[in-house]
Each structure stands twice: as C-alpha cells, then as structure tokens.
Design a protein around this motif. Structure first.
Motif, PDB file in Angstrom:
ATOM      1  N   ASP A  66     -24.973   0.711   8.241  1.00  0.00           N
ATOM      2  CA  ASP A  66     -25.127  -0.783   8.552  1.00  0.00           C
ATOM      3  C   ASP A  66     -23.567  -0.486   8.706  1.00  0.00           C
ATOM      4  O   ASP A  66     -22.653  -1.898   8.998  1.00  0.00           O
ATOM      5  N   TRP A  67     -22.392  -0.402   7.429  1.00  0.00           N
ATOM      6  CA  TRP A  67     -21.547  -0.246   7.927  1.00  0.00           C
ATOM      7  C   TRP A  67     -20.417  -0.579   8.685  1.00  0.00           C
ATOM      8  O   TRP A  67     -19.677  -1.333   9.732  1.00  0.00           O
ATOM      9  N   ALA A  68     -21.012   0.203   9.589  1.00  0.00           N
ATOM     10  CA  ALA A  68     -20.597   0.828  10.970  1.00  0.00           C
ATOM     11  C   ALA A  68     -20.783  -0.507  11.872  1.00  0.00           C
ATOM     12  O   ALA A  68     -20.318  -0.459  12.623  1.00  0.00           O
ATOM     13  N   TYR A  69     -21.773  -1.158  12.291  1.00  0.00           N
ATOM     14  CA  TYR A  69     -22.480  -2.137  13.048  1.00  0.00           C
ATOM     15  C   TYR A  69     -21.976  -2.999  12.555  1.00  0.00           C
ATOM     16  O   TYR A  69     -20.468  -4.311  13.524  1.00  0.00           O
ATOM     17  N   PHE A  70     -21.335  -3.571  10.980  1.00  0.00           N
ATOM     18  CA  PHE A  70     -20.791  -4.432  10.840  1.00  0.00           C
ATOM     19  C   PHE A  70     -19.443  -4.255  11.017  1.00  0.00           C
ATOM     20  O   PHE A  70     -18.386  -5.541  11.229  1.00  0.00           O
ATOM     21  N   SER A  71     -18.721  -3.171  10.319  1.00  0.00           N
ATOM     22  CA  SER A  71     -16.797  -3.018  11.448  1.00  0.00           C
ATOM     23  C   SER A  71     -17.045  -3.286  12.680  1.00  0.00           C
ATOM     24  O   SER A  71     -15.869  -4.231  12.982  1.00  0.00           O
ATOM     25  N   SER A 179     -24.533 -11.089  16.486  1.00  0.00           N
ATOM     26  CA  SER A 179     -25.669 -10.564  15.953  1.00  0.00           C
ATOM     27  C   SER A 179     -26.130  -9.295  15.220  1.00  0.00           C
ATOM     28  O   SER A 179     -26.491  -8.881  14.266  1.00  0.00           O
ATOM     29  N   MET A 180     -24.987  -8.518  15.942  1.00  0.00           N
ATOM     30  CA  MET A 180     -25.299  -6.976  16.066  1.00  0.00           C
ATOM     31  C   MET A 180     -24.866  -6.604  14.053  1.00  0.00           C
ATOM     32  O   MET A 180     -25.294  -5.977  13.701  1.00  0.00           O
ATOM     33  N   ALA A 181     -23.863  -7.674  13.646  1.00  0.00           N
ATOM     34  CA  ALA A 181     -23.445  -7.398  12.366  1.00  0.00           C
ATOM     35  C   ALA A 181     -24.405  -8.003  11.549  1.00  0.00           C
ATOM     36  O   ALA A 181     -24.376  -7.014  10.557  1.00  0.00           O
ATOM     37  N   LEU A 182     -24.598  -8.931  11.695  1.00  0.00           N
ATOM     38  CA  LEU A 182     -25.983  -9.907  10.507  1.00  0.00           C
ATOM     39  C   LEU A 182     -27.015  -9.273  10.890  1.00  0.00           C
ATOM     40  O   LEU A 182     -27.909  -9.004   9.056  1.00  0.00           O
ATOM     41  N   GLU A 183     -27.774  -8.371  11.544  1.00  0.00           N
ATOM     42  CA  GLU A 183     -29.269  -8.108  11.486  1.00  0.00           C
ATOM     43  C   GLU A 183     -28.985  -6.825  11.101  1.00  0.00           C
ATOM     44  O   GLU A 183     -30.072  -6.820  10.256  1.00  0.00           O
ATOM     45  N   ASN A 184     -27.931  -6.407  10.592  1.00  0.00           N
ATOM     46  CA  ASN A 184     -28.301  -5.159  10.432  1.00  0.00           C
ATOM     47  C   ASN A 184     -27.891  -4.468   8.763  1.00  0.00           C
ATOM     48  O   ASN A 184     -27.772  -4.255   7.345  1.00  0.00           O
ATOM     49  N   CYS A 185     -27.775  -6.486   8.111  1.00  0.00           N
ATOM     50  CA  CYS A 185     -27.885  -5.966   6.403  1.00  0.00           C
ATOM     51  C   CYS A 185     -28.767  -6.599   5.799  1.00  0.00           C
ATOM     52  O   CYS A 185     -29.164  -8.234   5.994  1.00  0.00           O
ATOM     53  N   PRO A 186     -28.850  -6.556   4.659  1.00  0.00           N
ATOM     54  CA  PRO A 186     -29.595  -7.211   4.197  1.00  0.00           C
ATOM     55  C   PRO A 186     -29.752  -8.559   3.743  1.00  0.00           C
ATOM     56  O   PRO A 186     -28.632  -9.005   2.888  1.00  0.00           O
ATOM     57  N   THR A 187     -31.108  -9.594   3.452  1.00  0.00           N
ATOM     58  CA  THR A 187     -30.771 -10.385   3.987  1.00  0.00           C
ATOM     59  C   THR A 187     -30.481 -11.271   2.461  1.00  0.00           C
ATOM     60  O   THR A 187     -29.552 -12.089   2.247  1.00  0.00           O
ATOM     61  N   ASN A 188     -30.185 -10.805   1.321  1.00  0.00           N
ATOM     62  CA  ASN A 188     -29.500 -11.324  -0.341  1.00  0.00           C
ATOM     63  C   ASN A 188     -28.402 -11.140   0.238  1.00  0.00           C
ATOM     64  O   ASN A 188     -27.324 -11.357  -0.716  1.00  0.00           O
ATOM     65  N   ALA A 189     -27.800 -10.513   1.157  1.00  0.00           N
ATOM     66  CA  ALA A 189     -25.928  -9.830   1.154  1.00  0.00           C
ATOM     67  C   ALA A 189     -25.729 -10.899   2.390  1.00  0.00           C
ATOM     68  O   ALA A 189     -24.498 -10.500   2.651  1.00  0.00           O
ATOM     69  N   GLY A 191     -25.161 -13.707   2.868  1.00  0.00           N
ATOM     70  CA  GLY A 191     -23.944 -15.056   2.801  1.00  0.00           C
ATOM     71  C   GLY A 191     -22.597 -14.030   2.118  1.00  0.00           C
ATOM     72  O   GLY A 191     -21.702 -14.866   3.264  1.00  0.00           O
ATOM     73  N   LEU A 192     -22.785 -13.631   2.064  1.00  0.00           N
ATOM     74  CA  LEU A 192     -21.669 -12.965   1.605  1.00  0.00           C
ATOM     75  C   LEU A 192     -21.140 -11.942   2.545  1.00  0.00           C
ATOM     76  O   LEU A 192     -19.753 -12.031   3.222  1.00  0.00           O
ATOM     77  N   MET A 193     -21.605 -11.149   3.455  1.00  0.00           N
ATOM     78  CA  MET A 193     -21.404 -10.737   4.649  1.00  0.00           C
ATOM     79  C   MET A 193     -20.562 -11.302   5.985  1.00  0.00           C
ATOM     80  O   MET A 193     -19.889 -11.630   6.724  1.00  0.00           O
ATOM     81  N   SER A 194     -21.731 -12.785   5.707  1.00  0.00           N
ATOM     82  CA  SER A 194     -21.680 -13.282   7.052  1.00  0.00           C
ATOM     83  C   SER A 194     -19.611 -14.267   6.739  1.00  0.00           C
ATOM     84  O   SER A 194     -19.070 -14.285   7.509  1.00  0.00           O
ATOM     85  N   GLY A 195     -19.075 -14.224   4.758  1.00  0.00           N
ATOM     86  CA  GLY A 195     -18.195 -15.094   4.689  1.00  0.00           C
ATOM     87  C   GLY A 195     -16.543 -14.438   5.452  1.00  0.00           C
ATOM     88  O   GLY A 195     -16.112 -14.461   5.610  1.00  0.00           O
ATOM     89  N   ILE A 196     -17.541 -13.170   5.130  1.00  0.00           N
ATOM     90  CA  ILE A 196     -16.335 -11.571   5.460  1.00  0.00           C
ATOM     91  C   ILE A 196     -16.082 -11.715   7.098  1.00  0.00           C
ATOM     92  O   ILE A 196     -15.088 -11.703   7.395  1.00  0.00           O
ATOM     93  N   LEU A 197     -17.365 -11.523   7.589  1.00  0.00           N
ATOM     94  CA  LEU A 197     -16.913 -11.470   9.470  1.00  0.00           C
ATOM     95  C   LEU A 197     -16.838 -12.654   9.766  1.00  0.00           C
ATOM     96  O   LEU A 197     -15.651 -12.739  10.841  1.00  0.00           O
ATOM     97  N   GLN A 198     -16.887 -14.060   9.214  1.00  0.00           N
ATOM     98  CA  GLN A 198     -15.958 -14.896   9.890  1.00  0.00           C
ATOM     99  C   GLN A 198     -14.639 -15.087   9.841  1.00  0.00           C
ATOM    100  O   GLN A 198     -14.265 -15.154  10.628  1.00  0.00           O
ATOM    101  N   GLN A 199     -14.233 -14.214   8.998  1.00  0.00           N
ATOM    102  CA  GLN A 199     -12.705 -14.175   8.482  1.00  0.00           C
ATOM    103  C   GLN A 199     -12.429 -13.281   9.475  1.00  0.00           C
ATOM    104  O   GLN A 199     -10.970 -13.047   9.474  1.00  0.00           O
ATOM    105  N   GLY A 200     -13.350 -12.553   9.873  1.00  0.00           N
ATOM    106  CA  GLY A 200     -12.174 -11.612  11.285  1.00  0.00           C
ATOM    107  C   GLY A 200     -11.079 -12.581  12.071  1.00  0.00           C
ATOM    108  O   GLY A 200     -10.621 -12.375  12.826  1.00  0.00           O
ATOM    109  N   TYR A 201     -11.813 -14.393  12.622  1.00  0.00           N
ATOM    110  CA  TYR A 201     -10.856 -15.314  12.720  1.00  0.00           C
ATOM    111  C   TYR A 201      -9.499 -15.275  11.909  1.00  0.00           C
ATOM    112  O   TYR A 201      -8.212 -15.357  13.496  1.00  0.00           O
TER     113      TYR A 201
END
Length: 520
Positions: A66-71, A179-189, A191-201
C-alpha cells in the motif's frame, strides 16, 4: 446485523433540492450516508463521525505494498508540480532569455493549463479501462522527454509549442496518481492520506524553488532546473514498472469479467453521463474555483516579492519555500481533520480563514514578514486543497474515479488557465508607490482582491454541494464490468443490471443456475 443509526430522509433529487439539503446538512453534526444491502436496496441514515485516530495508528494500517502505491502516486504528483513550477518561478529568467515580457511568458502557463483536460480524458479513461500502471508509465516518461525538448526550444514560438504538448501529457497524471494512491488505503485513513497526497503539489513547488535557488540567478540557469525535472519524471515512470497493477483493480476486474458484454464500456459511460451530469458540472465549477485559488495566490507571488517588495531573487525564493512549507503542513493536518470534521466544513472554514489573512499576506515589506504571512495563508489555502483528492474520489461515479477526478480537475484548470495572465496584465496596468518610494506594478492589491472573490466563491459552492464521506469506491471494477444486484420483489430471484443490459439469473428447484442477457 441491523444498523443502530438513525434513519434519514433520502437523497434529494434535482439541483435546487440537492443544494438545499446540502446546505442544511452542514449544520448537522452527524453525516448523511447511503447504505446499500446485498440486494441493491438503498436507504439513508445518519452516521456519527468516528473520533480521530492517532495518525501513526492509521499509518500502521497500510501494508508495504500500500505504501508503494501511495508513494508512487505522491511522487508522480510531485513531479507534475515540479515540472509546472519550474516555469512559473523562473518567469523573469525566461523573459530575459527569449526577450519577452513576463505576461508573454505566462502565455505558456495558460497553454499548458488549457490542454491538460485533453490528457486527463485520454489517460483517465485508459486508467479506468486498462489499469493504472501502463498509462502512468507512458505518461511520466513522455513528460520527462518533453522537459528535454523545452530546453532545446530555440525560439519563443517553439517554446510555446512544446509547452502546449507538455500540458496535454501533464493532464494525465492527476487522475491515475490519485486513484492509485487512495484506492489502496483503508477507508478511515483516507482523510489523512489525501491531505499528504495533495501536498505533492506543494512539495513539487518547494523542490523546484530549491533547485532554482541552487542554480543561481543567471539567465541560462533555467535549463538546469528543467534537466532536473526531466530526470525526476522519467525516474517515476521507471519506478512504477517495479510493482504490479493495483490489487483492488485486478480483483474488481475479475469479479465483473463474467458479466461483461460487447460495447459495455461505452454503454456504461453514456449511462453514467446521463445520470451524473449534474455532479460533473458541480465538480467542474468547484475545481475551477480551486484552481483559480491556487494559481492566483501562487504563480505571481515570487514576481510580487521581487518587483513590489524589492526582495532579491534569493530572498524571494527563500520566502516562497517557507510559504509552500506552510502549504504542506496545512494540507496534511486539515486533510486529516476532515475525516472527523467533514469534507465540506473543512474546506469552507479553511477558505474563509485564508480570506481573513489576505491583508497580512500582502502588506509586509521584509523577507521575514512575507515568509511568515505566506506560510500562514498557504497553510489554509492548501488546507482546503488537502481535502480535494478524497472528496473528488468520493463524489465520482466509482468505476470512473480515475477519469472523473482527472477530467473535472483539469477542466477546472482549463477554465482558470488565464489566471496568471489576468493577474500580470491587471497588475501591469496599475502603478503603486512602494515602501521605498518607487513606482511598481500592483501585484499585491490585484492578488488580494482576486483571492478574496475566489474565497467567497469556494465557500458558497461547497456549502451548496453534496458530500459522500466514507464511500467504498474501491469496490467498483473497470468501466463495463460493474454489476449492481437488484432484488425482484415478485419472484424473490436476484437479477443484475449492467450498463443498460439486464442479466437475469433463473434458478430451478435443483439449484442449477442459468443466466440470460437482454438489452433494455
């Protein structure tokens, strides 16, 4: 097991009814959710938000894969941002190199943003149909090669042509990466992962600014920054080769494969547009506001500090780096908070607070003052943005989450594409007196007024829109393979409606099943 949540009125139908319901729901702490049983029967109920969990506990829920996809998704979005900002933060260098005005150079930004929606449609649909892996690999490698082509553009016309093509391929990154990053994350995580992901920008901006600071202020040094961007993009493409297609995508595809009919891809696509056109229009409007929000408050900020506040190139770059550091922190914290506070409430509060900070953002005259105020306003600008990846994914039709997210985001980008040119043109048409008594173009007042208008637009649009927090969008398969079970009340049998076709399962007394497929 029967639900213990309070029943809620069904979702409103129609534009005004939905807006009215959405506005009222803002002031109800519990979340209205749609619950579907095994027979496809749906009802609404009020669900109390779960308390925020320790972020490290949420991190621990993600497995190594999951971390590999998200990263990979995060780094792809970071590379996209690096490539874009490599131009915007070096506007004055490029203007000197091609002997053009700053406004003319920002034409390249406009062209890039205009064509991103075409790439979003092409690569998004490929991602939803064939998977996230190979469209992303192709996308990132070509982006890197186009960075190299930009370096060798001998004339301004060639430069604009390459940047236009660059925008087309840049548009394909967001949908597949998110889609690849978030679909591999648990539902309750999410919000946190979305915040981190968007900050890639924002992180991409920081990296580009650091590269710009490192290469110095000479005119031709812009090429070195572009070389770094090219290597970064190609490296992400090769990184994606190293691990397989998203597990959720493969499982969903296998689950829906047996029910697939010829032409199902286009039938389901047309059915989605017919049913969800209001949602498409709403998300495009929301993304238009948001893209104006970021581009108006960021693209000309370095130029503003250098020309109106008399900061050196190095000082302006340092202040920009601290400003985007605030963006990274704010996006992560407020994206995480949205899991409890709600997506829309977080967006609205963040936007309004950023509006209140506008005077503190444009009035300071020192590097320290501009760095601190820039940090704070971008904390809330990107705090609102940190909610967007998961909010858009939850609002999208589940099977179209790559194409829908990418297309609506990039269409908003396309509509807001003249933002940098508008700010530069308006600022260059108004002269003000600076703190040192000299005349300067009015970048600060123009950015302040424009951002205030945009903040109000975001708050109103979000308040009147829907929210689908906690939606299990990862359960949908590729376009054309989704089957929604519906119970036949009269016979008690179960039939599956798919893409405008009916697959009816008839079971005899011995338990043997037979499936007939017919067009509706």
């Amino acid at each position: 097991m029967a639900s213990t949540n309070r029943p809620a009125d069904p979702l409103a139908k129609g534009t005004f009814a939905t807006a009215k319901q959405g506005f009222k729901d803002l002031f109800v702490w519990d979340q209205r959710v749609v619950v579907r049983n095994d027979y496809g029967e749906e009802h609404c109920e009020w669900q109390r938000p779960e308390p925020l969990k320790n972020p490290f506990t949420l991190f621990a829920q993600l497995r190594l894969r999951d971390w590999a996809y998200f990263s990979c998704g995060f780094l792809a979005w970071t590379a996209d941002a690096f490539d874009f900002h490599a131009l915007s933060i070096q506007t004055t260098k490029l203007a000197a190199y091609y002997n053009q005005s700053n406004t003319n150079i920002t034409t390249a930004i406009t062209l890039t943003l205009l064509l991103r929606s075409v790439g979003a449609a092409a690569f998004g649909l490929c991602g939803d149909k064939f998977g996230r892996k190979y469209p992303m690999i192709l996308n990132m490698v070509i982006l890197g090669l186009l960075q190299v082509a930009t370096i060798y553009a001998a004339t301004f016309q060639q430069f604009l042509a390459v940047r236009s093509l660059f925008g087309l391929f840049m548009g394909g990154v967001y949908g597949n990466a998110i889609s690849m990053a978030l679909e591999n994350c648990p539902t309750n995580a999410r919000g946190l992962m979305s915040g981190i992901l968007q900050q890639g920008y924002s992180f991409g901006y920081v990296l580009a600014a650091c590269a710009n600071l490192g290469v110095g202020g000479t005119t031709k040094s812009w090429k070195i920054v572009f070389w770094i961007g090219a290597g970064f993009s190609i490296a992400i493409g090769f990184m994606r080769v190293l691990f397989p297609e998203s597990k959720q995508f493969i499982e969903a595809k296998k689950a829906g494969k047996n029910g697939k009919t010829p032409g199902a891809f286009w039938v389901e696509s047309k059915a989605m547009l017919k049913k969800e056109w209001r949602m498409c229009v709403y998300c495009i409007i929301l993304m238009t506001w948001f893209n104006f929000y970021s581009h108006t408050s960021q693209d000309s900020y370095t130029t503003f500090m250098k020309e109106q506040k008399h900061l050196s190139s190095a000082g302006a770059t340092r202040a920009s780096i601290l400003m985007k550091t605030g963006a990274c922190v704010g996006g992560t914290i407020l994206g995480y908070t949205s899991q409890w506070f709600g997506r829309r409430r977080t967006i609205i509060c963040s936007a309004l607070i950023s509006g209140m900070l506008i005077p503190a953002w444009i009035l300071p005259t020192t590097e320290r003052g501009l760095s601190a105020s820039g940090f704070m306003i971008q904390f809330f600008v990107q705090g609102a943005w940190g909610v967007i990846p998961i909010h858009l994914s939850e609002l999208s039709p589940p099977a179209f989450r790559s194409s829908f997210v990418g297309i609506t985001y990039q269409l908003g980008n396309m509509i807001s594409s003249p933002s940098a040119q508008i700010v530069n043109a308006a600022a260059e048409g108004i002269m003000i007196t600076t703190s040192k008594g000299t005349k300067s173009k009015a970048y600060g007042p123009v950015m302040g007024v424009a951002t205030a208008i945009i903040v109000i637009g975001i708050a109103v649009t979000t308040a009147l829109g829907p929210e689908k927090k906690g939606r299990h969008f990862e359960e949908a398969g590729p376009i054309g393979t989704n089957v929604v079970p519906v119970k036949d009340i009269e016979s008690g049998s179960v039939r599956s409606e798919k893409d405008g076709a009916k697959a009816i399962e008839l079971t005899d007394e011995t338990g043997n099943g037979k499936t007939n497929v017919e067009k509706v």
